[in-house]
Design an enzyme around this catalytic site. Structure first.
Site, PDB file in Angstrom:
ATOM      1  N   ASP A   1     -30.252  35.637  18.362  1.00  7.14           N
ATOM      2  CA  ASP A   1     -29.034  34.885  18.027  1.00  7.14           C
ATOM      3  C   ASP A   1     -29.022  33.499  18.656  1.00  7.14           C
ATOM      4  OD1 ASP A   1     -28.080  37.099  16.702  1.00  7.14           O
ATOM      5  OD2 ASP A   1     -26.891  37.822  18.396  1.00  7.14           O
ATOM      6  N   LYS A   2     -28.252  32.635  18.026  1.00  2.00           N
ATOM      7  CA  LYS A   2     -28.103  31.253  18.496  1.00  2.00           C
ATOM      8  C   LYS A   2     -27.747  31.190  19.990  1.00  2.00           C
ATOM      9  CE  LYS A   2     -24.986  27.311  17.786  1.00  2.00           C
ATOM     10  NZ  LYS A   2     -23.838  26.812  17.024  1.00  2.00           N
TER      11      LYS A   2
END
Length: 345
Positions: free
Chosen positions: A155-156
């Site tokens: 994830d970011k």
């Protein structure tokens, strides 16, 4: 805080098709057989997939002239990226902790999206890697760059380790390792609440939320989503929050975040899954101030991909990489350590 704009159904990008051949099957060349079974396939693409060992019959690669027969079990791996956007090379610093002719292992910082998507056309890890590869080999075509080997993603706002393949062979080999759940992935997470037990396993399908399409959720009965397995172990207890290690058996999008929320322990400061408010603790103003300070130091879900291990596609040696906790998580853990010691029991 901005939510990630680019969310995929699975962190493992490769899809696969499993076919079990029934007893009435006449012998038929595998490329002809698959033409009728794989949507949108051309003979050329299927032959290429067979040559790249992306098609296995009874767990072994075959030649294009292999004849399918009764009771064969065929697995077809699909290496098409779900994204079609052109990759714009961008000069963005990368922390490469290992690289050879086949692959590279990258330590991804917080806030960097892995692949361009509708909300993030640039500034991603893949843009940075494209630039880096062009410096090494200026003759790389746009098509070669866009096919560059993203085998999984994180994830970011999760930091840590990611492997990327530099050749087709490495890509298909690593993809199979992710599929067969033989890749070692250890994450460190700070989660809300205390645990009764010291370790455990969370099972329960993970899939998109039926109403809130940006969120994922756990479906314990398996009626939606894909199977997901997370093993966890307590590393340190701080009364109101706990430091845990999570070992992923599967790699669904937001898996650790969703599974931890499901068992009542959302990740500290996870704004998607309810961890960005006080979940456990006292009502004192001083405590609220302490939590606000912690959120400020670590303004994202406290999750780090700390270890990544796999078999090297060419040398067949086992490789394990480790990444230290980033400063924001390290500082918050230290604050909790001191708080837990100072707090009267």
């Amino acid at each position: 805080m901005n939510h990630e704009d680019e969310i995929q159904e699975s962190e493992e990008l490769f899809e696969k098709l499993v076919l079990e051949i029934d007893k009435g099957q006449e012998p038929l060349r595998i490329d002809k057989f698959l033409m009728t079974r794989v949507e949108g396939a051309t003979r050329n693409k299927i032959q290429q997939a067979i040559e790249n060992e992306m098609v296995l019959v009874n767990d072994k690669p075959v030649k294009t002239n292999y004849k399918v027969k009764a009771f064969d079990k065929i697995i077809v791996y699909d290496d098409r990226h779900p994204e079609t956007s052109d990759i714009i090379p961008e000069n963005i610093p990368l922390t490469i902790i290992y690289e050879d002719d086949d692959l590279m292992v990258i330590n991804k910082p917080v806030g960097m999206v892995v692949h361009p998507g509708s909300g993030n056309p640039n500034g991603t890890l893949v843009n940075a890697v494209a630039y880096y590869l062009l410096q090494q080999n200026p003759s790389l075509s746009e098509e070669e760059l866009s096919r560059f080997g993203l085998v999984h993603r994180i994830d970011k706002n999760t930091s840590g380790l990611l492997v990327m393949a530099k050749t087709k062979e490495a890509m298909s080999n690593l993809a199979k390792q992710f599929f067969n759940h033989t890749v070692h992935r250890r994450y460190i997470a700070l989660v809300w609440g205390d645990f009764e037990e010291n370790e455990g396993t969370i099972t329960g399908h993970v899939g998109r939320h039926q109403r809130f399409r940006k969120l994922f959720t756990t479906y314990p009965d398996g009626e939606h989503g894909k199977d997901a397995i997370t093993h966890y172990k307590i590393l340190e207890r701080f009364n109101y929050v706990t430091l845990v290690e999570c070992r992923l058996e599967t790699g669904r999008t937001h898996q650790i975040r969703v599974h931890m929320q499901y068992i009542g322990h959302p990740l500290f400061n996870d704004d998607f899954y309810g961890g960005d408010k006080i979940v456990k603790g006292t009502v004192f103003t001083r405590y609220k101030q302490f939590i606000d300070n912690c959120f400020e130091i670590c303004p994202r879900q406290a999750l780090h991909a700390a270890e990544l291990g796999f078999i090297h596609p060419t040398t067949k040696k086992e490789m394990v990489f480790k990444s230290e906790l980033p400063e924001d998580m390290h500082q918050v853990i230290e604050k909790w350590r001191k708080y837990a010691v100072a707090k009267p029991h």
